[in-house]
Design a protein around this motif. Structure first.
Motif, PDB file in Angstrom:
ATOM      1  N   SER A  19       0.804  -1.229   0.000  1.00  0.00           N
ATOM      2  CA  SER A  19       0.000   0.000   0.000  1.00  0.00           C
ATOM      3  C   SER A  19       0.835   1.277   0.000  1.00  0.00           C
ATOM      4  O   SER A  19       0.419   2.276  -0.579  1.00  0.00           O
ATOM      5  CB  SER A  19      -0.951   0.016   1.194  1.00  0.00           C
ATOM      6  OG  SER A  19      -0.231   0.052   2.412  1.00  0.00           O
ATOM      7  N   ALA A  20       1.993   1.267   0.612  1.00  0.00           N
ATOM      8  CA  ALA A  20       2.824   2.471   0.677  1.00  0.00           C
ATOM      9  C   ALA A  20       3.527   2.777  -0.642  1.00  0.00           C
ATOM     10  O   ALA A  20       3.971   3.896  -0.874  1.00  0.00           O
ATOM     11  CB  ALA A  20       3.857   2.330   1.787  1.00  0.00           C
ATOM     12  N   ALA A  21       3.617   1.803  -1.518  1.00  0.00           N
ATOM     13  CA  ALA A  21       4.380   1.964  -2.755  1.00  0.00           C
ATOM     14  C   ALA A  21       3.583   2.574  -3.898  1.00  0.00           C
ATOM     15  O   ALA A  21       4.168   3.034  -4.875  1.00  0.00           O
ATOM     16  CB  ALA A  21       4.934   0.612  -3.189  1.00  0.00           C
ATOM     17  N   TYR A  22       2.254   2.571  -3.796  1.00  0.00           N
ATOM     18  CA  TYR A  22       1.434   2.991  -4.928  1.00  0.00           C
ATOM     19  C   TYR A  22       0.379   3.998  -4.505  1.00  0.00           C
ATOM     20  O   TYR A  22      -0.072   4.002  -3.375  1.00  0.00           O
ATOM     21  CB  TYR A  22       0.791   1.773  -5.585  1.00  0.00           C
ATOM     22  CG  TYR A  22       1.839   0.870  -6.153  1.00  0.00           C
ATOM     23  CD1 TYR A  22       2.479   1.186  -7.341  1.00  0.00           C
ATOM     24  CD2 TYR A  22       2.245  -0.257  -5.467  1.00  0.00           C
ATOM     25  CE1 TYR A  22       3.489   0.401  -7.840  1.00  0.00           C
ATOM     26  CE2 TYR A  22       3.261  -1.056  -5.963  1.00  0.00           C
ATOM     27  CZ  TYR A  22       3.878  -0.721  -7.146  1.00  0.00           C
ATOM     28  OH  TYR A  22       4.883  -1.496  -7.637  1.00  0.00           O
ATOM     29  N   PRO A  23      -0.052   4.838  -5.430  1.00  0.00           N
ATOM     30  CA  PRO A  23      -1.077   5.842  -5.118  1.00  0.00           C
ATOM     31  C   PRO A  23      -2.390   5.182  -4.685  1.00  0.00           C
ATOM     32  O   PRO A  23      -2.659   4.028  -5.022  1.00  0.00           O
ATOM     33  CB  PRO A  23      -1.281   6.589  -6.433  1.00  0.00           C
ATOM     34  CG  PRO A  23      -0.227   6.132  -7.363  1.00  0.00           C
ATOM     35  CD  PRO A  23       0.376   4.885  -6.808  1.00  0.00           C
ATOM     36  N   LEU A  52      -6.240  -6.625  -0.998  1.00  0.00           N
ATOM     37  CA  LEU A  52      -6.023  -5.511  -1.917  1.00  0.00           C
ATOM     38  C   LEU A  52      -4.714  -4.766  -1.681  1.00  0.00           C
ATOM     39  O   LEU A  52      -4.228  -4.080  -2.585  1.00  0.00           O
ATOM     40  CB  LEU A  52      -7.200  -4.538  -1.826  1.00  0.00           C
ATOM     41  CG  LEU A  52      -8.556  -5.129  -2.207  1.00  0.00           C
ATOM     42  CD1 LEU A  52      -9.653  -4.088  -2.006  1.00  0.00           C
ATOM     43  CD2 LEU A  52      -8.544  -5.658  -3.633  1.00  0.00           C
ATOM     44  N   LEU A  53      -4.136  -4.894  -0.470  1.00  0.00           N
ATOM     45  CA  LEU A  53      -2.960  -4.095  -0.129  1.00  0.00           C
ATOM     46  C   LEU A  53      -1.738  -4.903   0.297  1.00  0.00           C
ATOM     47  O   LEU A  53      -0.629  -4.381   0.280  1.00  0.00           O
ATOM     48  CB  LEU A  53      -3.310  -3.118   1.008  1.00  0.00           C
ATOM     49  CG  LEU A  53      -4.492  -2.187   0.740  1.00  0.00           C
ATOM     50  CD1 LEU A  53      -4.799  -1.370   1.987  1.00  0.00           C
ATOM     51  CD2 LEU A  53      -4.207  -1.295  -0.442  1.00  0.00           C
ATOM     52  N   GLN A  54      -1.933  -6.147   0.712  1.00  0.00           N
ATOM     53  CA  GLN A  54      -0.836  -6.931   1.274  1.00  0.00           C
ATOM     54  C   GLN A  54      -0.801  -8.321   0.655  1.00  0.00           C
ATOM     55  O   GLN A  54      -1.806  -8.838   0.198  1.00  0.00           O
ATOM     56  CB  GLN A  54      -1.006  -7.050   2.785  1.00  0.00           C
ATOM     57  CG  GLN A  54      -0.992  -5.712   3.464  1.00  0.00           C
ATOM     58  CD  GLN A  54      -1.474  -5.777   4.900  1.00  0.00           C
ATOM     59  OE1 GLN A  54      -2.244  -6.659   5.257  1.00  0.00           O
ATOM     60  NE2 GLN A  54      -1.016  -4.853   5.714  1.00  0.00           N
ATOM     61  N   ASP A  82       4.931  -5.812 -10.470  1.00  0.00           N
ATOM     62  CA  ASP A  82       6.079  -5.432  -9.653  1.00  0.00           C
ATOM     63  C   ASP A  82       6.492  -6.635  -8.820  1.00  0.00           C
ATOM     64  O   ASP A  82       5.726  -7.590  -8.661  1.00  0.00           O
ATOM     65  CB  ASP A  82       5.713  -4.250  -8.744  1.00  0.00           C
ATOM     66  CG  ASP A  82       6.937  -3.508  -8.219  1.00  0.00           C
ATOM     67  OD1 ASP A  82       8.080  -3.911  -8.528  1.00  0.00           O
ATOM     68  OD2 ASP A  82       6.751  -2.523  -7.490  1.00  0.00           O
ATOM     69  N   GLU A  83       7.725  -6.602  -8.304  1.00  0.00           N
ATOM     70  CA  GLU A  83       8.154  -7.668  -7.417  1.00  0.00           C
ATOM     71  C   GLU A  83       9.107  -7.136  -6.353  1.00  0.00           C
ATOM     72  O   GLU A  83       9.787  -6.124  -6.561  1.00  0.00           O
ATOM     73  CB  GLU A  83       8.766  -8.841  -8.165  1.00  0.00           C
ATOM     74  CG  GLU A  83      10.036  -8.565  -8.891  1.00  0.00           C
ATOM     75  CD  GLU A  83      10.555  -9.801  -9.621  1.00  0.00           C
ATOM     76  OE1 GLU A  83      11.770 -10.031  -9.540  1.00  0.00           O
ATOM     77  OE2 GLU A  83       9.764 -10.531 -10.255  1.00  0.00           O
ATOM     78  N   ARG A  84       9.102  -7.838  -5.223  1.00  0.00           N
ATOM     79  CA  ARG A  84      10.009  -7.557  -4.111  1.00  0.00           C
ATOM     80  C   ARG A  84      10.589  -8.884  -3.662  1.00  0.00           C
ATOM     81  O   ARG A  84       9.941  -9.921  -3.752  1.00  0.00           O
ATOM     82  CB  ARG A  84       9.277  -6.936  -2.924  1.00  0.00           C
ATOM     83  CG  ARG A  84       8.766  -5.555  -3.169  1.00  0.00           C
ATOM     84  CD  ARG A  84       8.114  -5.029  -1.923  1.00  0.00           C
ATOM     85  NE  ARG A  84       7.484  -3.739  -2.208  1.00  0.00           N
ATOM     86  CZ  ARG A  84       6.652  -3.131  -1.392  1.00  0.00           C
ATOM     87  NH1 ARG A  84       6.344  -3.676  -0.229  1.00  0.00           N
ATOM     88  NH2 ARG A  84       6.135  -1.969  -1.721  1.00  0.00           N
TER      89      ARG A  84
END
Length: 93
Positions: A19-23, A52-54, A82-84
């Motif tokens: 959630s912190a990475a995207y608008p 939806l966020l995690q 995206d990936e982490r």
């Protein structure tokens, strides 16, 4: 990249908060987890889930003294991908 320590006998959950990475308005619509190297007795993905966020993964196994790369690849509601990754060091506790 995050470094975590895991005992080879544990079954434990880890989570990425996207959630912190995207608008506002972006949501995770798909999530896939992998662990490398893929080897007998190595860290493996036992289960995964996302909202939806995690995105959450349950990891099992691992060979003491080894380091594994665990990667989460997500698809967002607008089609972006995206990936982490995190490193998981396995140690007897």
């Amino acid at each position: 990249m995050t470094l975590l320590v895991k005992d080879p006998g544990t079954r434990i959950d880890y989570e990425f908060d996207w959630s912190a990475a995207y608008p506002a308005g972006q949501a995770v619509t798909a999530s896939d987890w992998s662990a490398e190297p893929d080897e007998a007795g190595g860290v493996s993905v036992a289960a995964s889930a996302h909202d939806l966020l995690q995105s959450t993964v349950t990891l099992t196994g691992g060979i003491a003294g080894r380091v594994y790369r665990v990667t989460n690849r997500v698809t967002l509601s607008d089609g972006q991908i995206d990936e982490r990754s995190m490193s998981v060091r396995v140690e007897e506790r």
